[in-house]
Design an enzyme around this catalytic site. Structure first.
Site, PDB file in Angstrom:
ATOM      1  N   GLU A  56      -7.061   8.396 -17.855  1.00 36.01           N
ATOM      2  CA  GLU A  56      -7.978   7.261 -17.675  1.00 36.01           C
ATOM      3  C   GLU A  56      -9.291   7.727 -17.037  1.00 36.01           C
ATOM      4  OE1 GLU A  56      -8.003   3.665 -14.494  1.00 36.01           O
ATOM      5  OE2 GLU A  56      -6.168   3.839 -15.678  1.00 36.01           O
ATOM      6  N   LYS A 103       2.844   7.904 -14.643  1.00 36.16           N
ATOM      7  CA  LYS A 103       1.749   6.993 -14.269  1.00 36.16           C
ATOM      8  C   LYS A 103       0.555   7.769 -13.712  1.00 36.16           C
ATOM      9  CE  LYS A 103      -0.301   3.049 -13.216  1.00 36.16           C
ATOM     10  NZ  LYS A 103      -1.231   3.304 -12.155  1.00 36.16           N
ATOM     11  N   LYS A 162       0.827  -1.196   0.000  1.00 33.94           N
ATOM     12  CA  LYS A 162       0.000   0.000   0.000  1.00 33.94           C
ATOM     13  C   LYS A 162       0.865   1.251   0.000  1.00 33.94           C
ATOM     14  CE  LYS A 162      -3.794   2.250   2.508  1.00 33.94           C
ATOM     15  NZ  LYS A 162      -4.679   2.175   3.700  1.00 33.94           N
ATOM     16  N   HIS A 216      -1.191   9.265 -16.629  1.00 31.38           N
ATOM     17  CA  HIS A 216      -1.893   8.156 -17.286  1.00 31.38           C
ATOM     18  C   HIS A 216      -3.239   7.925 -16.607  1.00 31.38           C
ATOM     19  CE1 HIS A 216      -3.183   3.940 -17.119  1.00 31.38           C
ATOM     20  NE2 HIS A 216      -2.719   3.807 -18.347  1.00 31.38           N
ATOM     21  N   ASN A 217      -3.221   7.870 -15.283  1.00 31.07           N
ATOM     22  CA  ASN A 217      -4.464   7.620 -14.547  1.00 31.07           C
ATOM     23  C   ASN A 217      -5.431   8.785 -14.672  1.00 31.07           C
ATOM     24  OD1 ASN A 217      -3.051   5.328 -13.778  1.00 31.07           O
ATOM     25  ND2 ASN A 217      -3.732   5.429 -11.659  1.00 31.07           N
ATOM     26  N   SER A 244       1.010  -0.151 -14.987  1.00 28.76           N
ATOM     27  CA  SER A 244      -0.392  -0.017 -15.379  1.00 28.76           C
ATOM     28  C   SER A 244      -0.880  -1.274 -16.082  1.00 28.76           C
ATOM     29  CB  SER A 244      -0.578   1.177 -16.312  1.00 28.76           C
ATOM     30  OG  SER A 244      -1.935   1.264 -16.700  1.00 28.76           O
ATOM     31  N   ARG A 280     -16.841  12.124 -10.247  1.00 32.30           N
ATOM     32  CA  ARG A 280     -16.770  11.001  -9.303  1.00 32.30           C
ATOM     33  C   ARG A 280     -17.142  11.462  -7.898  1.00 32.30           C
ATOM     34  NH1 ARG A 280     -12.154   6.450 -10.583  1.00 32.30           N
ATOM     35  NH2 ARG A 280     -12.258   6.551 -12.853  1.00 32.30           N
TER      36      ARG A 280
END
Length: 476
Positions: A191, A184, A77, A187-188, A130, A289
């Site tokens: 996404e 990354k 984590k 990237h997210n 990913s 969200r």
């Protein structure tokens, strides 16, 4: 017994799958988990790959099992747990050993950890991975940040396990310290935007055109055979066509409309704002969200406010409108990707990374969640113009924006008039309209700022007069 080529700590879902991938590709790997039972279970279920795995029950045994200089993947984590694991490891490590955080870390934590080891015999890699569980097991997209020397130590292993696009491994060294985790993160963020735009198109088909989940799935299946071909479009078709084993109803119709998030989208927005780069598609997706999580508030608001009194959602030509939806989604995706790459370009300058934009697009073509046919076109565009200010002004993408702009405009207009929320699609349209307009409206904002705060302004005629004739400002 020969030593392992690499080690891995943390045998959760991602760690276990990554370890099996490493072993399956012919690399001997030592594994350790804080809970001994998890290590034993993992090894007992490894089947024919057992010969490539060295299960360890103590840190001492684990470190001794790896060939120096020792690369050790930490797959636990994100956050304080990583710092704690690093402190536990340090006393057992020696010169040249590399600790590799392969979780979804905040790149600023990665930079801190990298800098903290400067001057010591140890070094640190922040590695973005990913592709989710499937990618970890069968081939992810891998984004590496650290010293180039440390990358060379693990390059053979990472190249062997990465996803392949036309035999080209989707892994690259992107720069020092936090470069890999930053890429990354973006990237997210892309996404998030991509998923939100797909959800908005789904909403128009469901609530506007009154199509069933299966019918909408057919639409996405058709689109996946064309320019929208991508992993997210592919799985959208699958989830829309899936039936609930308990009731036989479409499973998507039984899923509560509350989307979770783990922070990478928010980090993308924060960093974009810090650098003054508009990332409106990602911002809209993160906000959507957050609103989705307010289920009880939304239900209460609907009772008080009601839905917009817009009447029946009608389109003159249903098939033509569905084609518009396809082109609108393509246009909006272009906007989201353009914003993401613009943020990475700004970060590259700010942190001295020299991020290779064509390479980033290349390693996203397979393995990762946003993999798509579209990324091959982005690779080509950035290869031809690596220093371009924005993806949407490259010849290929400028042509695509011009081709799909009308469809995006019609879809957003229809949705707004029909009372259907499309924050991400609308943000893409607003971004295009703002970015392409040479003379905007910020002159009024600068006049206001000068009026109440004497902030000054530049003039279009270049005259050396930088304040307006406002008199005494607020007291005028």
């Amino acid at each position: 017994m020969s030593q392992a080529e690499i080690g891995l700590i943390g045998l959760g879902v991602m760690g276990s799958n990554l370890a099996l991938n490493i072993a399956e590709r012919g690399n001997k790997i030592a594994v350790f988990n804080r809970t001994v039972e998890a290590t034993r279970k993992f090894y007992s279920e490894a089947g024919e790959l057992k010969g490539q795995i060295v299960p360890c029950e103590t840190i001492e045994e684990f470190v001794a099992a790896i060939r120096p200089p020792r690369p050790i993947i930490i797959m636990i984590k994100a956050g304080e747990a990583v710092d704690q694991q690093m402190e536990i490891l340090k006393p057992y490590l020696s010169k040249g050993d590399i600790m590799i955080d392969a979780g979804n870390a905040n790149f600023r934590d990665t930079m801190r950890r990298f800098d903290a080891l400067k001057g010591s015999d140890l070094t640190f890699i922040g590695m973005g991975v990913s592709g989710g569980e499937e990618g970890a097991r069968h081939g992810p997209s891998i984004m590496v940040g650290g010293t180039e020397e440390s990358y060379r130590r693990v390059e053979k292993v990472l190249t062997s396990i990465a996803a392949k696009f036309e035999n080209d491994p989707c892994v690259a060294w992107l720069g020092e310290n936090g470069a890999g985790h930053f890429v990354k993160t973006i990237h997210n963020g892309i996404e998030y935007a991509d998923m939100q735009m797909i959800a908005e198109i789904y909403g128009i088909l469901r609530d506007g055109l009154k199509m069933s989940a299966a019918e909408i799935g057919e639409v996405f299946g058709t689109w996946n055979k064309g320019r929208l071909n991508s992993y997210l479009i592919e799985i959208t078709e699958k989830v829309l066509k899936a039936a609930d084993p308990l009731t036989g109803k479409p499973i998507v119709d039984l899923i509560l409309d509350k989307a979770g998030q783990k922070g990478t989208g928010k980090w993308s927005v924060i960093e974009a704002q810090n650098m003054g780069i508009p990332a409106t598609g990602i911002e809209a997706a993160v906000a959507a969200r957050s609103i989705s999580s307010m289920k009880e508030e939304r239900e209460a608001a609907e009772k008080i406010l009601g839905l917009p009194p817009v009447g029946e959602f009608t389109v003159a030509d249903r098939e033509a409108f569905i084609e518009d939806l396809e082109n609108a989604l393509l246009a909006a995706k272009i906007g989201a990707y353009a914003q993401g790459f613009a943020v990475m370009s700004a970060a590259s300058k700010e942190f001295g990374w020299n991020l290779p934009m064509p390479t980033i697009a290349k390693i996203w073509r397979a393995g990762c969640i946003i993999r798509s046919q579209f990324l091959d076109e982005i690779t080509t565009a950035f290869t031809k113009a690596p220093d371009v200010a924005n993806l949407i002004v490259t010849p290929a993408f400028a042509a695509m924006v011009k081709e799909t702009d009308g469809a995006l405009r019609r879809v957003v207009s229809a949705a707004v008039l029909g009372g259907l929320p499309v924050p991400a699609l609308a943000s893409a349209l607003g971004y295009f309209d703002s970015y392409r307009r040479g003379r905007g409206t910020a002159n009024v904002i600068q006049a206001q700022r000068d009026f109440f705060g004497a902030h000054g302004f530049d003039r279009v005629d270049g005259a050396d007069s930088h304040h307006g004739p406002w008199g005494s400002g607020l007291n005028a």
